[in-house]
Design a protein around this motif. Structure first.
Motif, short mmCIF file in Angstrom:
data_model
loop_
_atom_site.label_atom_id
_atom_site.label_comp_id
_atom_site.label_asym_id
_atom_site.label_seq_id
_atom_site.Cartn_x
_atom_site.Cartn_y
_atom_site.Cartn_z
N SER B 96 0.83 -1.22 0.00
CA SER B 96 0.00 0.00 0.00
C SER B 96 0.85 1.26 0.00
CB SER B 96 -1.00 0.03 1.14
OG SER B 96 -0.73 -0.93 2.09
N LEU B 97 2.06 1.16 0.58
CA LEU B 97 2.92 2.34 0.60
C LEU B 97 3.40 2.73 -0.80
CD1 LEU B 97 5.20 1.99 3.75
CD2 LEU B 97 3.49 3.73 3.28
N VAL B 98 3.35 1.77 -1.74
CA VAL B 98 3.81 2.07 -3.10
C VAL B 98 3.12 3.32 -3.64
CG1 VAL B 98 3.77 1.24 -5.48
CG2 VAL B 98 4.40 -0.30 -3.64
N ASP B 99 1.84 3.45 -3.34
CA ASP B 99 1.08 4.55 -3.92
C ASP B 99 1.31 5.89 -3.24
OD1 ASP B 99 -0.23 3.29 -6.00
OD2 ASP B 99 -1.71 2.43 -4.65
N LEU B 100 2.07 5.90 -2.14
CA LEU B 100 2.24 7.14 -1.39
C LEU B 100 2.71 8.31 -2.26
CD1 LEU B 100 1.96 8.21 1.57
CD2 LEU B 100 4.44 8.14 1.61
N PRO B 101 3.71 8.11 -3.11
CA PRO B 101 4.14 9.26 -3.93
C PRO B 101 3.02 9.84 -4.79
CG PRO B 101 5.81 7.59 -3.97
CD PRO B 101 4.63 6.98 -3.28
N PHE B 102 2.01 9.02 -5.14
CA PHE B 102 0.87 9.57 -5.89
C PHE B 102 -0.03 10.38 -4.97
CE2 PHE B 102 0.61 6.20 -9.49
CZ PHE B 102 1.64 6.86 -10.14
N ALA B 103 -0.15 9.93 -3.73
CA ALA B 103 -1.07 10.59 -2.82
C ALA B 103 -0.46 11.84 -2.20
CB ALA B 103 -1.50 9.62 -1.72
N LEU B 104 0.84 11.86 -2.13
CA LEU B 104 1.52 12.97 -1.46
C LEU B 104 1.65 14.17 -2.40
CD1 LEU B 104 2.81 12.90 1.41
CD2 LEU B 104 5.00 12.70 0.27
N PRO B 105 1.34 15.38 -1.91
CA PRO B 105 1.57 16.55 -2.76
C PRO B 105 3.03 16.61 -3.17
CG PRO B 105 0.31 17.15 -0.82
CD PRO B 105 0.74 15.73 -0.62
N THR B 106 3.26 16.94 -4.44
CA THR B 106 4.65 16.90 -4.92
C THR B 106 5.52 17.91 -4.20
OG1 THR B 106 3.97 18.34 -6.70
CG2 THR B 106 4.11 16.00 -7.19
N ALA B 107 4.92 19.03 -3.80
CA ALA B 107 5.71 20.02 -3.07
C ALA B 107 6.20 19.46 -1.75
CB ALA B 107 4.88 21.28 -2.82
N VAL B 108 5.36 18.66 -1.12
CA VAL B 108 5.77 18.01 0.13
C VAL B 108 6.90 17.02 -0.15
CG1 VAL B 108 5.00 16.54 2.03
CG2 VAL B 108 3.51 18.33 1.17
N GLY B 109 6.76 16.29 -1.26
CA GLY B 109 7.82 15.38 -1.66
C GLY B 109 9.14 16.11 -1.83
N GLY B 110 9.09 17.25 -2.50
CA GLY B 110 10.30 18.05 -2.70
C GLY B 110 10.88 18.49 -1.37
N LEU B 111 10.02 18.92 -0.49
CA LEU B 111 10.48 19.38 0.82
C LEU B 111 11.17 18.25 1.59
CD1 LEU B 111 10.51 21.62 2.95
CD2 LEU B 111 8.28 20.82 3.72
N MET B 112 10.61 17.05 1.51
CA MET B 112 11.21 15.90 2.17
C MET B 112 12.64 15.69 1.71
SD MET B 112 8.45 12.91 1.81
CE MET B 112 7.07 12.68 2.88
N ILE B 113 12.79 15.73 0.38
CA ILE B 113 14.13 15.47 -0.17
C ILE B 113 15.09 16.58 0.24
CG2 ILE B 113 15.40 15.30 -2.35
CD1 ILE B 113 12.70 14.02 -3.42
N LEU B 114 14.57 17.79 0.25
CA LEU B 114 15.39 18.92 0.67
C LEU B 114 15.87 18.73 2.11
CD1 LEU B 114 16.34 21.69 -0.35
CD2 LEU B 114 14.34 22.69 0.75
N LEU B 115 14.96 18.30 2.96
CA LEU B 115 15.30 18.11 4.37
C LEU B 115 16.31 16.99 4.54
CD1 LEU B 115 11.80 18.35 6.08
CD2 LEU B 115 13.66 19.99 6.23
N LEU B 116 16.15 15.94 3.77
CA LEU B 116 17.00 14.76 3.95
C LEU B 116 18.39 14.94 3.37
CD1 LEU B 116 14.68 11.74 3.27
CD2 LEU B 116 15.94 12.25 5.36
N LEU B 117 18.45 15.61 2.23
CA LEU B 117 19.72 15.66 1.52
C LEU B 117 20.35 17.05 1.55
CD1 LEU B 117 18.66 13.62 -1.65
CD2 LEU B 117 19.61 12.77 0.49
N GLY B 118 19.67 17.99 2.16
CA GLY B 118 20.15 19.37 2.17
C GLY B 118 21.48 19.53 2.90
#
Lengths: 265, 271, 354
Positions: B96-118
């Motif tokens: 079920s987690l596979v679909d998370l990137p579809f459900a998650l706002p892309t801006a939030v996705g971007g923010l996650m990556i920024l936080l993790l790899l910044g």
């Protein structure tokens, strides 16, 4: 091989999905619970969440209504030649292939203040672009195929014989729809609604272009996150993002549930 | 008869409304953008897309989207396989987690990556010490694209794996084929259409991605500025004709991919 | 209900599904539409129901043209091939559907539904859903649902196709009895001749969109009007060279005429066993097949091959045995004509030959 693949799968999920989710959570709580509440209780944050909610409600309603009708026509209508049906069917997917930014641009180009229609409406006191109607149209464009793509396969699978049976028993189209067709497609529609809602409140690119991202006026939750990041206000961004992420996870659970029901029925 | 007459008017009204809605919402905007990009004639169109910043942005987008699609094809096929073939604790949850990137706002996705790899994060600082940078550089864009398009290949491969006739595979084993050989010669060919169409969809989505990328790319013109961000910049600076010109390059490309995917799927279903 | 159909045509694009079909059906009759799959039977049925619009031609119910009447207003019941039961409704609700549309009172609906539930032997199943029923039970529900609003005409599309062979025969008899009891004009479509012969009062044979013949099962069997009907109904062998069959030599004079011979047209016996020896010819047993209640015998006469049956009571034959073969009659046909001819030598035995 089994011993290798399962751990690798877990590792990918943890890195790509689970850690980022946790990170948003810890990020939002970086300044403690108070920081999170402060980030959310900013007037612009409240307004943005309200805008997102409003758009979601309006778009979901319109998209559901037209989605159900269009699927019925594309699958059942005899008044549409089948060649035309095929053409419409392939056009239907175009919004998936269009970058949301371009989707927004299209609406600005058609209805913006410099266009014929836009200035006409402006004179009448209605503004579309950089206002609520434009944002709704942009989101409608982006979410358009979702409902139809969920319902069409269900309609094709159940076939038309139950509906024909109803008509030989004396039922007219409206009655047949509610008593026969609707119960069959109901779970498909619910699944489509969940998908549409997810896309609505997550939509960013198209809305950003169309809304102009005017604070306390046309700003939505996602464009607020963007603006906060641009202003290096990461904790505040995290607060709003956490709300959005939590909502997504909730929707995901709902999707799983709807999917299961859809399979049963 | 009166009732019949009324219902006929009703259905006529419904039909016209739905068709009009369809045309106004989807067909007209797409026609609009094509006409707009040529609105000032052929020369300005040509100038818009021959601007080095513009075509560099398009090329960069294509390159990175391609890399992201390849990565997704590899890990997507593997995950699809693992989730379908093996029973293990947490399989349902992961599925079920596979679909998370579809459900998650892309801006939030971007923010996650920024936080993790910044630069302030653990990963970011280690990478910096090792002498290479992630955020505001190409790797971050690829990561964002992979994240956003993560479900495509998995979801395209899974139904094919489910349909797969187990006896074909077993027949191969009885003839003495090794597991690896069976996978390459029996299983892979039958899931290939899914891998390809999933990969294509991931590619076209990565081409179009904006929200996740804009937050992590740094958007340095000519270096990390991707096409959709370039278009956004053009819109912001009120050059809608230039934005439209680059848009139709990207659009035509996406439509082409979509068309190929539908052809692949049509061929599959006609088999 | 009295039904009249005139010059009915249906085209789907380039495909001419139904060609110039005309017939009348008397009130209360049970009609079987029989023919190979894809021959247009179902299209005719659907046009009668109003589910399909004829390309041309008229359909009249009780002397009134109904072409422009939608299915809702034709007063018909339709049983679909896959039953098309409403999946999300119980047996009770399925049967009550048509009654609810007629806005009958709750008590009336309940009374009528229970009546039908009893009639169809579904008592105790009325609160089950279709997926909890067996194929035969679903068929009964479909039948009860179609009958509930008291239609004037019952149309059944391959009603037994989806049912196990074992239950099929049982259900057939049940259906025939029930239709007789209700006394409703009915038309059913089938591709199974045994089914049509057993159930129908009258059969219409449809092939390639045309009505080949209409008549009682016995009429059609006894005097087929077209080569297709002759070949389709019953078992038969086609003989190209009629001259080789004793008693039919003169038929060979007509160019391109072939003979169709049914097993029961043939009498066989050990040499000398047959009374009308003058009309018989010599043959040989080629193969024997045991068919449970009788032997099927493949006979070789010259280079022609014939098939007939032989009672188990008679002496057992063996492959290679010499036989005396008498062909009583044959169905002859060529491109222009078809007729039945009796064995000439049988009619007019000439003592010289003895």
């Amino acid at each position: 091989m089994k011993k290798v693949w399962i751990p690798i799968t877990y590792i990918i999920f943890i890195i790509l999905i689970i850690i980022p989710l946790i990170r948003i959570f810890t990020g939002a709580m970086g300044d403690g619970w108070g920081g999170f509440v402060d980030a959310l209780s900013r007037p612009e944050a409240l307004h943005a969440l309200m805008m997102t909610g409003l758009i979601t409600i309006v778009v979901t309603l319109i998209n559901t209504l037209f989605g159900v009708m269009l699927s019925l026509y594309l699958v059942r209508a005899e008044w549409l030649p089948s060649k035309l049906k095929q053409l419409l069917n392939s056009i239907l997917d175009l919004p998936f292939a269009v970058s949301p930014i371009i989707g927004g641009l299209m609406i600005v180009l058609l209805l913006g203040p410099n266009t014929a229609i836009g200035s006409l409406l402006n004179d009448a006191g209605i503004s579309i672009v950089y206002a609520f109607p434009g944002m709704v149209i942009a989101t409608l464009f982006v979410t358009f195929p979702m409902m139809v793509r969920e319902i069409m396969p269900v309609l094709q699978e159940i076939g038309s014989s139950q509906e024909e049976a109803a008509s030989t028993l004396g039922a007219y189209s409206w009655y047949t729809f509610w008593k026969v067709t609707w119960p069959a497609i109901r779970w498909g529609v619910i699944y489509g609604v969940v998908l549409t809602v997810a896309r609505c409140f997550g939509e960013f690119g198209a809305v950003l272009v169309v809304s102009g991202n005017i604070i306390n006026k046309t700003q939505t939750a996602t464009t607020l996150v963007y603006q906060d990041v641009e202003n290096f206000n990461v904790t505040a961004a995290n607060g709003v993002a956490l709300v959005l992420a939590a909502f997504s996870v909730g929707l995901l659970l709902l999707m799983e549930w709807a999917k299961k029901r859809k399979e049963v029925h | 008869m009166n009732f019949k007459f009324r219902s006929r008017w009703w259905s006529f009204g419904f039909r016209s409304t739905v068709m009009l809605y369809f045309i106004l919402l989807i067909v007209i905007p797409i026609i609009g953008i094509y006409t707009q990009s040529f609105s000032l004639g052929w020369t300005p169109f040509y100038e818009s897309i021959s601007d080095p910043l513009a075509w560099k942005a398009v090329l960069l987008t294509v390159k990175l989207a391609f890399i992201a699609a390849i990565i997704n094809i590899l890990i997507g096929t593997m995950i699809g396989w693992t989730l379908n073939r093996y029973k293990f604790a947490g399989r349902r949850l992961l599925n079920s987690l596979v679909d998370l990137p579809f459900a998650l706002p892309t801006a939030v996705g971007g923010l996650m990556i920024l936080l993790l790899l910044g630069p302030n994060s653990a990963v970011g600082s280690i990478a910096e010490k090792l002498g290479f940078e992630i955020v505001f550089h190409e790797p971050a864009i690829v990561v964002a694209m992979v994240f956003v398009t993560f479900p495509f290949v998995i979801r395209a491969v899974q139904p094919l794996l489910e349909e797969l006739d187990k006896s074909e595979e077993e027949a191969a084993y009885t003839m003495g084929a090794t597991k690896a050989k069976t996978f390459i010669q029996i299983i892979f060919p039958s899931i290939l259409p899914g891998v390809l169409s999933g990969g294509m969809l991931a590619f076209s989505r990565a081409l179009a991605e904006f929200g996740a990328v804009v937050l992590v790319a740094g958007n340095i013109p000519g270096k990390t500025l991707i096409a959709s961000v370039y278009i956004y910049g053009e819109i912001e600076s009120d050059n809608s004709q230039g934005a439209a010109a680059v848009s139709i390059l990207l659009l035509t490309f996406s439509f082409l991919i979509l068309w190929i995917v539908s052809r692949v799927q049509a061929r599959r279903s006609s088999k | 209900m009295h039904i009249e159909v005139r010059n009915l045509n249906k085209q789907f694009g380039d495909f001419h599904a139904v060609r110039d079909v005309s017939f009348t059906i008397e009130k209360g009759h049970l009609i079987g539409l029989l023919g190979p799959s894809g021959g247009g039977k179902t299209s005719i049925l659907r046009m009668l129901a109003g589910l399909e619009t004829p390309t041309s031609g008229d359909i009249e119910f009780l002397g009134q043209r109904v072409n422009d009447l939608p299915p809702q207003e034709r007063g018909i019941g339709f049983v679909f091939q896959n039953y098309a039961l409403f999946k999300h409704m119980t047996v009770f609700d399925n049967i009550a559907f048509g009654l609810k549309i007629k806005k009958q009172s709750k008590e009336q609906i309940k009374k009528r539904v229970m009546e039908l539930v009893e009639l169809t032997g579904l008592l105790g199943f009325e609160h089950r859903y279709p997926h909890q029923l067996s194929g035969g039970q679903r068929q009964r529900v479909a039948f009860a649902r179609a009958l509930a609003p008291e239609p004037q005409l019952l149309l059944l599309d391959e009603p037994f196709a989806a049912i196990d062979a074992k239950i099929r025969t049982e259900l057939r008899t049940w259906l025939k009895e029930l239709i007789e009891r209700v006394g409703i004009t009915s038309i059913f479509v089938t591709h199974d001749q045994e089914e049509a012969i057993e159930v129908a009062d009258e059969i219409m044979i449809i092939n390639k969109g045309r009505l080949e013949q209409k008549g009682t099962p016995w009429d059609i069997y006894k005097s087929p009007e077209t080569p297709f009907v002759a070949g389709f109904i019953g078992e038969s062998t086609i003989i190209e060279n009629i001259g080789a069959i004793r008693g039919f030599e003169e038929a060979a004079a007509w160019q391109g005429t072939k003979a169709l011979i049914r097993p029961e047209y043939i009498e066989i016996g050990k040499p000398g066993e047959i009374g009308l020896a003058s009309a018989a010819m010599e043959g040989r047993v080629k193969q024997l097949h045991f068919r449970g209640s009788e032997w099927m015998v493949e006979i070789e006469v010259g280079n022609a091959k014939l098939i007939t049956y032989r009672s188990l009571e008679k002496e057992v034959l063996h492959p290679g045995d010499a036989l005396s073969v008498l062909v009583h009659r044959a169905y002859l046909f060529n491109d222009n004509d078809s007729w039945i001819m009796e064995n000439k030598l049988k009619e007019d035995p000439m003592p010289i030959f003895i």
